[in-house]
Design a protein around this motif. Structure first.
Motif, PDB file in Angstrom:
ATOM      1  N   ILE A 103       0.858  -1.188   0.000  1.00  0.00           N
ATOM      2  CA  ILE A 103       0.000   0.000   0.000  1.00  0.00           C
ATOM      3  C   ILE A 103       0.892   1.235   0.000  1.00  0.00           C
ATOM      4  N   SER A 104       0.763   2.048  -1.025  1.00  0.00           N
ATOM      5  CA  SER A 104       1.636   3.218  -1.162  1.00  0.00           C
ATOM      6  C   SER A 104       1.067   4.476  -0.529  1.00  0.00           C
ATOM      7  N   ALA A 105      -0.167   4.399  -0.002  1.00  0.00           N
ATOM      8  CA  ALA A 105      -0.784   5.571   0.622  1.00  0.00           C
ATOM      9  C   ALA A 105       0.058   6.059   1.793  1.00  0.00           C
ATOM     10  N   GLN A 106       0.081   7.364   1.969  1.00  0.00           N
ATOM     11  CA  GLN A 106       0.763   7.967   3.112  1.00  0.00           C
ATOM     12  C   GLN A 106      -0.153   7.912   4.344  1.00  0.00           C
ATOM     13  N   PRO A 107       0.418   7.974   5.539  1.00  0.00           N
ATOM     14  CA  PRO A 107      -0.416   8.037   6.747  1.00  0.00           C
ATOM     15  C   PRO A 107      -1.422   9.185   6.641  1.00  0.00           C
ATOM     16  N   GLY A 108      -2.672   8.897   6.995  1.00  0.00           N
ATOM     17  CA  GLY A 108      -3.719   9.914   6.930  1.00  0.00           C
ATOM     18  C   GLY A 108      -4.485   9.936   5.628  1.00  0.00           C
TER      19      GLY A 108
END
Length: 239
Positions: free
Chosen positions: A10-15
């Motif tokens: 998962i490449s999403a950033q925190p938040g």
């Protein structure tokens, strides 16, 4: 080793991922939900084509992300969402093969529990058999919403199997049906097991796309785009 987001999967950033995530198995169903139900949707993952999007639904921040097929891929993505992205609720919105006589194509199945043949729970070294069950608050809200929509549904056990093409025992589904199991799919047990260990909430809302006993089925395009009641219910109960 300390794990943190983003991850290998998962490449999403925190938040960037909401507290509630809808998880279809099909990446194109995730894309369909984002494009047709979410406002201001932004794609936050594309690794291995497990598309994920975050937007709003009636003012609520909601994410949708594909899980892929089977317990291992559901287990990886759900574990990371719960433990590394602070997700509180995962609602699977997938298709299922009916084995109950009263279920028809397009009917909804709310998975109260999941029987399974996956060894996924073996890692916890429990001295008995773990019961993979839904989070009651999500289940209660989903059933209430289905009643308001006058949707046709059944609530009960599903069977999560690791084997899509059984080599020998083709009567297995009939035996599960005799035990009152409603339908067959591949991801719910892993989701419920991961959620239990993480102390988070999970629910599978499934739509019957084929009937295992009669051979009736619909096309991939219909599975991707036409089974919208489960999507609407999941979005309405998102917290």
């Amino acid at each position: 080793m300390t794990l943190k987001a983003p991850t290998h999967h998962i490449s999403a950033q925190p938040g960037e991922i909401a507290k509630t995530v809808l998880m279809p198995g099909d990446p194109l169903r995730a894309k369909f939900i984002a494009e047709n139900f979410l406002e201001d949707a932004v794609q936050v993952n594309s690794i291995r084509c497990m598309y994920a999007y975050t937007g709003t639904y009636k003012g609520k921040k909601v994410s949708v992300m594909a899980s892929g097929i089977g317990a291992p891929t559901m287990g990886v993505h759900a574990w990371e969402l719960y433990n590394l992205y602070d997700v509180e609720n995962i609602i699977r919105v997938g298709t299922t093969g009916a084995i109950h006589d009263e279920l028809k194509i397009g009917d909804l199945v709310f998975a109260l529990g999941a029987c399974y043949n996956t060894p996924y729970a073996d890692q916890y070294k429990l001295s008995g058999t773990f019961s993979a069950v839904a989070s009651y608050p999500l289940l209660r809200d989903a059933v209430d919403k289905a009643d308001q929509m006058k949707a046709k549904y059944m609530v009960g056990n599903v069977y999560s199997t690791d084997i899509f093409y059984p080599e020998y025992d083709r009567e297995e589904n009939e035996r599960w049906s005799k035990m009152g199991v409603l339908s067959v799919e591949m991801e719910t047990a892993a989701l419920y097991i991961v959620a239990a260990r993480a102390g988070k909430k999970a629910l599978s809302i499934l739509t019957v796309s084929d009937h295992v006993m009669t051979g009736e089925k619909v096309s991939a395009d219909i599975r991707e785009k036409n089974f919208t009641d489960m999507m609407k219910i999941a979005l309405e109960i998102a917290e």
